[in-house]
Motif scaffolding. Structure first.
Motif, PDB file in Angstrom:
ATOM      1  N   LEU A  10       2.865 -17.921  -0.157  1.00  0.00           N
ATOM      2  CA  LEU A  10       1.356 -18.345  -0.608  1.00  0.00           C
ATOM      3  C   LEU A  10       0.550 -18.638   0.648  1.00  0.00           C
ATOM      4  N   THR A  11       1.459 -19.399   1.666  1.00  0.00           N
ATOM      5  CA  THR A  11       0.417 -19.873   2.754  1.00  0.00           C
ATOM      6  C   THR A  11      -0.011 -18.623   3.560  1.00  0.00           C
ATOM      7  N   ASP A  13      -0.778 -15.740   2.108  1.00  0.00           N
ATOM      8  CA  ASP A  13      -1.790 -15.125   1.253  1.00  0.00           C
ATOM      9  C   ASP A  13      -3.149 -15.848   1.492  1.00  0.00           C
ATOM     10  N   VAL A  14      -3.083 -17.092   1.636  1.00  0.00           N
ATOM     11  CA  VAL A  14      -4.309 -17.937   1.945  1.00  0.00           C
ATOM     12  C   VAL A  14      -4.758 -17.651   3.346  1.00  0.00           C
ATOM     13  N   GLN A  17      -6.758 -14.628   3.470  1.00  0.00           N
ATOM     14  CA  GLN A  17      -8.046 -14.525   2.942  1.00  0.00           C
ATOM     15  C   GLN A  17      -9.061 -15.272   3.682  1.00  0.00           C
ATOM     16  N   GLU A  18      -8.479 -16.710   4.340  1.00  0.00           N
ATOM     17  CA  GLU A  18      -9.537 -17.498   4.887  1.00  0.00           C
ATOM     18  C   GLU A  18      -9.825 -17.096   6.381  1.00  0.00           C
ATOM     19  N   ALA A  24      -7.468 -22.495   5.704  1.00  0.00           N
ATOM     20  CA  ALA A  24      -6.244 -22.644   4.881  1.00  0.00           C
ATOM     21  C   ALA A  24      -5.739 -23.918   4.430  1.00  0.00           C
ATOM     22  N   ARG A  27      -7.595 -25.598   1.863  1.00  0.00           N
ATOM     23  CA  ARG A  27      -7.251 -25.075   0.511  1.00  0.00           C
ATOM     24  C   ARG A  27      -6.025 -25.547  -0.218  1.00  0.00           C
ATOM     25  N   LEU A  28      -5.121 -25.564   0.652  1.00  0.00           N
ATOM     26  CA  LEU A  28      -3.683 -26.055   0.229  1.00  0.00           C
ATOM     27  C   LEU A  28      -3.436 -27.680   0.639  1.00  0.00           C
ATOM     28  N   ARG A  68      -0.593  -7.114   3.155  1.00  0.00           N
ATOM     29  CA  ARG A  68      -1.569  -8.098   2.355  1.00  0.00           C
ATOM     30  C   ARG A  68      -1.528  -8.081   0.724  1.00  0.00           C
ATOM     31  N   ARG A  72      -0.096 -10.531  -1.902  1.00  0.00           N
ATOM     32  CA  ARG A  72      -1.013 -10.863  -3.061  1.00  0.00           C
ATOM     33  C   ARG A  72      -0.326 -10.645  -4.341  1.00  0.00           C
ATOM     34  N   GLN A  79       2.392 -16.892  -9.857  1.00  0.00           N
ATOM     35  CA  GLN A  79       1.522 -17.767 -10.660  1.00  0.00           C
ATOM     36  C   GLN A  79       1.558 -17.622 -12.129  1.00  0.00           C
TER      37      GLN A  79
END
Length: 301
Positions: A10-11, A13-14, A17-18, A24, A27-28, A68, A72, A79
């Motif tokens: 998850l980290t 992935d963020v 994206q960021e 990041a 967001r977390l 990536r 994702r 999720q």
């Protein structure tokens, strides 16, 4: 093989994206230093810088770009699992009796905490513990939802998860003569012992270890559970030579005049598992119970 921390997916992935450690972290809901440490762990796990300095931000490396879509996809699947799970079950209104075929090592060490967790989160549920039975083949017979006990050979279709590993110590009343000197294998073997066996056996790993030293012990009491053996110690000179260490805190909380000691012969630790039939693997309430049991064991351990 190193243990995997799936939170790093998850980290990652963020972060991709960021393109920013600060973004990041925001967001977390983490601090920037914590996010930097996570990035360092990701780099170590992947064997690649993953993100490199580019202008005012960070740009993904070719390896990160390769990962990536895969990352994702995994995050989205995870999720979806938890979203579906939350929709499948309402713990506040769940009415169910969970039947656990468990040994008293688990019941004594974790049963109270498990029931308290259920009281808070699923107040209408009931925990029903039943004994292990005399035959391992009966582990998941009848209406048992889960088997919790020492690891054994299960059928290929049975699902199994390790909960904790326990070592052993000896236990005797505070004024037992064993404490008047060094606890050697010879003095240990010379005392009367309690054997705990649901099958009524008097021999076990301790006897094999003593035999290798040319020693033998006298078993003068056999009980089906550790708790029965514990209460037999207070008024006798018996030794309980294979007390699971996970039960010692409970003995202390009860204020029993008993004292633990190191066993002077080698005893291998025992892994306790939970096992369940495939028919219950996807049941939402059963899945929640398994997760809860694992969480309780991890917290106590």
């Amino acid at each position: 093989m190193k243990s995997l921390d799936l939170n790093l997916l998850l980290t990652l992935d963020v972060l991709i994206q960021e393109g920013s450690v600060v973004g990041a972290a925001r967001r977390l809901n983490l601090s920037t230093p914590a996010m930097s440490r996570s990035l360092a762990r990701i780099r170590d796990a992947v064997g690649d810088p993953v993100l490199v300095r580019s202008g005012r931000g960070l740009a993904p490396t070719p390896r990160a770009l390769e990962l990536r879509e895969q990352v994702r996809s995994v995050v989205e699947q995870a999720q979806a699992v938890f979203t579906a799970f939350s929709q499948d079950i309402n713990l506040a209104t769940l009415t169910r009796v969970f039947t656990l075929r468990a040994n008293d090592v688990f019941v004594g060490g974790y049963g109270g905490r498990l029931r308290e967790h259920l009281r808070r989160h699923a107040p209408r549920t009931v925990l029903r513990f039943v004994s292990e039975g005399e035959d391992d083949a009966d582990a998941l017979s009848g209406d048992a939802d889960l088997y919790i006990g020492s690891s054994q050979k299960f059928g290929a279709d049975i699902k199994v998860q390790s909960l904790f590993t326990t070592s052993f110590c000896g236990l005797a009343r505070n004024e037992h003569p064993i404490f008047n000197g060094d606890i050697t294998p010879q003095r240990f073997a010379a005392c009367d012992h309690v054997s705990v066996s649901r099958r009524g056996r008097s021999q076990g790993p301790i006897d094999l270890a003593l035999a290798e030293m040319g020693l033998a012990r006298q078993v003068s009491l056999i009980t089906p559970t550790f708790h029965a053996a514990i209460f037999a110690l207070a008024d006798s000179d018996l030794l309980l030579p294979s007390m699971p260490e996970h039960l010692i805190p409970g003995v202390k909380r009860l204020g029993l005049a008993l004292r633990a000691f190191p066993v002077p012969v080698p005893l291998a630790p025992v892994t306790v598992v939970q096992a369940w039939p495939p028919r219950l693997d996807s049941d939402p309430a059963h899945r929640w119970l398994r997760q809860t049991i694992k969480q309780v064991c991890d917290t106590v351990s």
